[in-house]
Design a protein around this motif. Structure first.
Motif: not given
Lengths: 116, 112
Positions: A35, A48, A102-103, B32, B34, B49, B91-100, B102-103
């Motif tokens: 990031y 990623y 993952k989060n 989820y 977080t 979370q 975000g969806d932790p089951s997704g492909n990346t899990g990228k966060l 941030f605001g």
């Protein structure tokens, strides 16, 4: 190691030079993230890794930015021909990459890059 | 990824309970919620979370109503060391990346 380690902690470079930033994730973590955080701003996702593969490079701002990961561990973020707008704190994070965890990402202290 | 809205800043005093509410009207079924905390010159640190109802750990509690369109981070009896920026993410932790994503976060200032 106990946490995510990044080096160097600070890097000052001249415009046009190349820089390499290093990240050592938590042992056993398969997922690794880069990031960028500009002064007073939130974090911006760059790339990623899952293992040594990078399925999501969507955040890399230009082709001057690249990253690799070897042995499922250490990752290097390279910025070629640095520009002043590249000045920011570059943060690395890792996670187990499993299910709901993952989060839950563990961040290093970052590398503060200053391009003069 | 669902967008979140949270107050830009909050002030509190030592010993008080602080509640930071985050709106996420477009949260998806698999998302989820977080929360992260960031001190100056440090990377963000995971706080808590949750998916629904209430989650509590040694640091904070997270309250999520049934419609999941908002969530509230509760910090009991804050101290000066709780002064930090708090980020709410979905975000969806089951997704492909899990990228966060941030605001801007909420800057909490705890005063003596």
């Amino acid at each position: 190691g106990a946490g995510v380690s990044q080096s160097p902690s600070n890097k000052v470079t001249e415009k046009g030079k190349d820089v390499e930033l290093r990240c050592d994730p938590i042992s056993g973590h398969t997922a690794l993230y880069w990031y960028r955080q500009s002064l007073g701003q939130g974090l911006e996702f760059l790339i990623y890794f899952q293992g040594n593969s990078a399925p999501d490079k969507s955040g890399l701002p230009s082709d001057r930015f690249s990253a690799e990961r070897t042995g499922g561990s250490v990752s290097t973020l390279t910025i070629q021909r640095t520009q002043q707008e590249d000045s920011a704190v570059y943060l690395c994070a890792s996670s187990s990459g499993q299910g709901n965890a993952k989060n839950i990402q563990y961040f290093g202290a970052g590398t503060r890059l200053s391009v003069l | 990824l669902a967008k979140t809205t949270q107050p830009i800043s909050m002030d509190s005093y030592e010993g008080q309970e602080v509640n930071i509410t985050c709106s996420h009207n477009n949260i998806a079924t698999n998302d989820y919620i977080t929360w992260y905390q960031q001190f100056p010159s440090q990377g963000p640190r995971f706080i808590i979370q949750g998916y629904k109802t209430k989650v509590t750990n040694e640091v904070a509690s997270l309250f999520i109503p049934a419609d999941r369109k908002s969530s509230t981070l509760s910090l009991p009896r804050v101290s000066l060391s709780d002064t930090a920026v708090y980020y709410c993410l979905v975000g969806d932790p089951s997704g492909n990346t899990g990228k966060l994503i941030f605001g801007q976060g909420t800057t909490l200032q705890v005063k003596p």
